[in-house]
Design an enzyme around this catalytic site. Structure first.
Site, PDB file in Angstrom:
ATOM      1  N   LYS A  73      20.778   0.006  22.322  1.00 52.64           N
ATOM      2  CA  LYS A  73      21.209  -0.948  23.453  1.00 52.64           C
ATOM      3  C   LYS A  73      20.951  -2.213  23.132  1.00 52.64           C
ATOM      4  CE  LYS A  73      20.469   1.915  27.542  1.00 52.64           C
ATOM      5  NZ  LYS A  73      19.687   2.034  28.788  1.00 52.64           N
ATOM      6  N   ASP A  80      22.496  -0.942  34.029  1.00 51.61           N
ATOM      7  CA  ASP A  80      21.309  -0.243  34.435  1.00 51.61           C
ATOM      8  C   ASP A  80      20.581  -0.960  35.757  1.00 51.61           C
ATOM      9  OD1 ASP A  80      21.267   1.954  32.620  1.00 51.61           O
ATOM     10  OD2 ASP A  80      20.186   0.741  31.131  1.00 51.61           O
TER      11      ASP A  80
HETATM   12  P1  NAP Z   1      11.242   3.433  26.185  1.00 53.81           P
HETATM   13  O1  NAP Z   1      11.932   2.087  25.795  1.00 53.81           O
HETATM   14  O2  NAP Z   1      10.920   3.926  24.894  1.00 53.81           O
HETATM   15  O3  NAP Z   1       9.840   2.805  26.842  1.00 53.81           O
HETATM   16  C1  NAP Z   1       9.074   3.705  27.295  1.00 53.81           C
HETATM   17  C2  NAP Z   1       7.667   3.101  27.958  1.00 53.81           C
HETATM   18  O4  NAP Z   1       6.940   4.149  28.320  1.00 53.81           O
HETATM   19  C3  NAP Z   1       6.866   2.323  27.008  1.00 53.81           C
HETATM   20  O5  NAP Z   1       6.078   1.331  27.655  1.00 53.81           O
HETATM   21  C4  NAP Z   1       6.020   3.263  26.393  1.00 53.81           C
HETATM   22  O6  NAP Z   1       4.855   2.916  25.728  1.00 53.81           O
HETATM   23  C5  NAP Z   1       5.544   4.006  27.672  1.00 53.81           C
HETATM   24  N1  NAP Z   1       5.180   5.219  27.309  1.00 53.81           N
HETATM   25  C6  NAP Z   1       5.682   6.334  26.745  1.00 53.81           C
HETATM   26  N2  NAP Z   1       4.665   7.216  26.470  1.00 53.81           N
HETATM   27  C7  NAP Z   1       3.690   7.243  27.389  1.00 53.81           C
HETATM   28  C8  NAP Z   1       2.636   7.678  27.676  1.00 53.81           C
HETATM   29  N3  NAP Z   1       2.195   8.917  27.241  1.00 53.81           N
HETATM   30  N4  NAP Z   1       1.538   7.161  28.243  1.00 53.81           N
HETATM   31  C9  NAP Z   1       1.793   5.936  28.754  1.00 53.81           C
HETATM   32  N5  NAP Z   1       3.120   5.153  28.526  1.00 53.81           N
HETATM   33  C10 NAP Z   1       3.998   5.780  27.825  1.00 53.81           C
HETATM   34  O7  NAP Z   1      12.239   4.204  27.010  1.00 53.81           O
HETATM   35  P2  NAP Z   1      13.096   3.428  28.211  1.00 53.81           P
HETATM   36  O8  NAP Z   1      14.612   3.489  27.846  1.00 53.81           O
HETATM   37  O9  NAP Z   1      12.461   2.417  28.773  1.00 53.81           O
HETATM   38  O10 NAP Z   1      13.054   4.914  29.107  1.00 53.81           O
HETATM   39  C11 NAP Z   1      11.970   5.204  29.918  1.00 53.81           C
HETATM   40  C12 NAP Z   1      12.221   6.578  30.979  1.00 53.81           C
HETATM   41  O11 NAP Z   1      13.362   5.880  31.677  1.00 53.81           O
HETATM   42  C13 NAP Z   1      12.858   7.600  30.208  1.00 53.81           C
HETATM   43  O12 NAP Z   1      12.446   8.809  30.752  1.00 53.81           O
HETATM   44  C14 NAP Z   1      14.426   7.573  30.469  1.00 53.81           C
HETATM   45  O13 NAP Z   1      15.034   8.737  30.420  1.00 53.81           O
HETATM   46  C15 NAP Z   1      14.592   6.827  31.914  1.00 53.81           C
HETATM   47  N6  NAP Z   1      15.523   6.129  32.244  1.00 53.81           N
HETATM   48  C16 NAP Z   1      16.232   6.694  33.246  1.00 53.81           C
HETATM   49  C17 NAP Z   1      17.348   6.120  33.595  1.00 53.81           C
HETATM   50  C18 NAP Z   1      18.305   6.483  34.763  1.00 53.81           C
HETATM   51  O14 NAP Z   1      19.529   5.925  34.793  1.00 53.81           O
HETATM   52  N7  NAP Z   1      17.523   6.935  35.719  1.00 53.81           N
HETATM   53  C19 NAP Z   1      17.848   4.764  32.827  1.00 53.81           C
HETATM   54  C20 NAP Z   1      17.158   4.518  31.764  1.00 53.81           C
HETATM   55  C21 NAP Z   1      15.865   5.197  31.382  1.00 53.81           C
HETATM   56  P3  NAP Z   1       4.697   2.708  24.158  1.00 53.81           P
HETATM   57  O15 NAP Z   1       5.702   1.730  23.671  1.00 53.81           O
HETATM   58  O16 NAP Z   1       3.193   2.476  23.931  1.00 53.81           O
HETATM   59  O17 NAP Z   1       4.949   4.323  23.672  1.00 53.81           O
END
Ligand code: NAP
Length: 302
Positions: A72, A109
């Site tokens: 992205k 998004d």
């Molecule tokens: P990302 O860029 O990898 O960011 C994830 C965030 O969560 C980071 O701040 C990460 O911190 C934190 N995190 C991960 N594991 C953790 C843990 N065990 N404890 C505490 N914090 C933790 O991912 P993303 O793209 O933002 O996506 C996040 C979620 O949103 C996913 O589940 C994705 O499927 C969902 N999502 C849904 C939609 C929808 O349309 N519904 C759209 C986009 C995303 P660290 O960097 O320290 O790991």
């Protein structure tokens, strides 16, 4: 016009819902077209596939592309016209070509989240802005925080790594200097919760299958009264955080509606027509249970 060629680029893509959603919509709209998956490994490994895709986009044999993890941010370097929202968020999830043969990049998004938030929880939220705590500071959190700020919300973003939350805050404040946005460390925040919260948003993968038992909240900590919960996780549809919120008497919604909405908004950009959201929901409802549970694996989508 020849059949519309659309698709999703990312990695891995094995269990993506996007083809199902887009094919259902195209079918209902009576538009001849295809929506394919284009798995492109992270760069530099995926360089050749990447180049093939962008050559096709520029030549017009691929009409529109959705982009997901891990590309992205990187695709922003390819676009000729990056829309302001996508530029400020720092991520593009939709690509297309305009009538001047320029490649444009957009982010659906953020509006997808906001629309679904009010569609699902609007009755429980203040009409024009409130106070939100966003858990997580990755790519999705950035779109969510941007959307809330645009809708006049005061936002606290917290991450297990305080510096990641601060980075998000500083990056958004550079473009939106009057944003009411602060950064906190810890999930939940180590220094305690902001007062009088209206909304808690989970933007971490905690609670996503196969780690559905995980919850981005300390269950011994009651949810502040009057707080609605929106969980971006959509697999499973009912997350542990949603169950916990409802057990506290709080309204809660999962992220499937955001997924449908961001897809619908992308399709509208490509076709200039209203996307049939009900047909997209219907396609999800009609998934056989076996296939639905086969999707109970980590999905790198959204
Ligand atoms: P990302 O860029 O990898 O960011 C994830 C965030 O969560 C980071 O701040 C990460 O911190 C934190 N995190 C991960 N594991 C953790 C843990 N065990 N404890 C505490 N914090 C933790 O991912 P993303 O793209 O933002 O996506 C996040 C979620 O949103 C996913 O589940 C994705 O499927 C969902 N999502 C849904 C939609 C929808 O349309 N519904 C759209 C986009 C995303 P660290 O960097 O320290 O790991």
């Amino acid at each position: 016009m020849s059949a519309l060629q659309l698709g999703l680029m990312g990695f891995p893509l094995g269990h993506s819902y996007s083809p199902l959603l887009h094919r259902a919509a195209l079918n209902t709209m009576g538009i001849e077209g295809e929506y394919r998956l284009y798995p492109v490994p992270p760069l530099p490994e995926g360089r050749q596939a990447w180049q093939t895709i962008f050559t096709r986009l520029r030549a017009g044999s691929l009409h529109g592309l959705n982009v997901t993890i891990p590309h992205k941010q990187a695709v922003m370097a390819e676009v000729d016209v990056c829309e302001d929202e996508a530029r400020i968020i720092g991520a593009v999830n939709t690509l297309g070509r305009d009538t001047h043969d320029r490649l444009w990049g957009a982010n659906t998004d953020a509006p997808g989240f906001l629309r679904d938030l009010y569609a699902q929880l609007g009755n429980a939220l203040p009409a024009c802005g409130g106070r939100a705590l966003v858990l997580g500071a990755g790519g999705a959190a950035r779109a969510v925080v941007f959307a809330l700020i645009q809708a006049n919300w005061e936002v606290w973003v917290c991450a297990r790594r305080g510096e990641q939350a601060q980075f998000l805050r500083d990056a958004l404040r550079a473009s939106l200097p009057s944003a009411a946005l602060d950064a906190l460390e810890g999930i939940p925040p180590l220094g305690g919760l902001p007062p009088r919260l209206n909304l808690l948003v989970n933007a971490t993968p905690l609670g996503m299958s196969p780690y559905a038992e995980a919850m981005p909240w300390d269950a011994s900590l009651p949810l502040p009264e009057g707080t609605a919960v929106y969980d971006l996780v959509y697999n499973p549809r009912q997350t542990r955080l949603m169950t916990f919120a409802r057990s506290c008497g709080a309204p809660a919604a999962g992220g499937l509606g955001m997924l449908v909405e961001q897809a619908a908004l992308a399709l509208e950009r490509w076709t200039g027509q209203t996307a049939p959201r009900s047909a997209m929901w219907q396609a999800l409802e009609e998934l056989p249970p076996a296939e639905d549970s086969a999707r109970d694996k980590p999905m790198e989508e959204g």
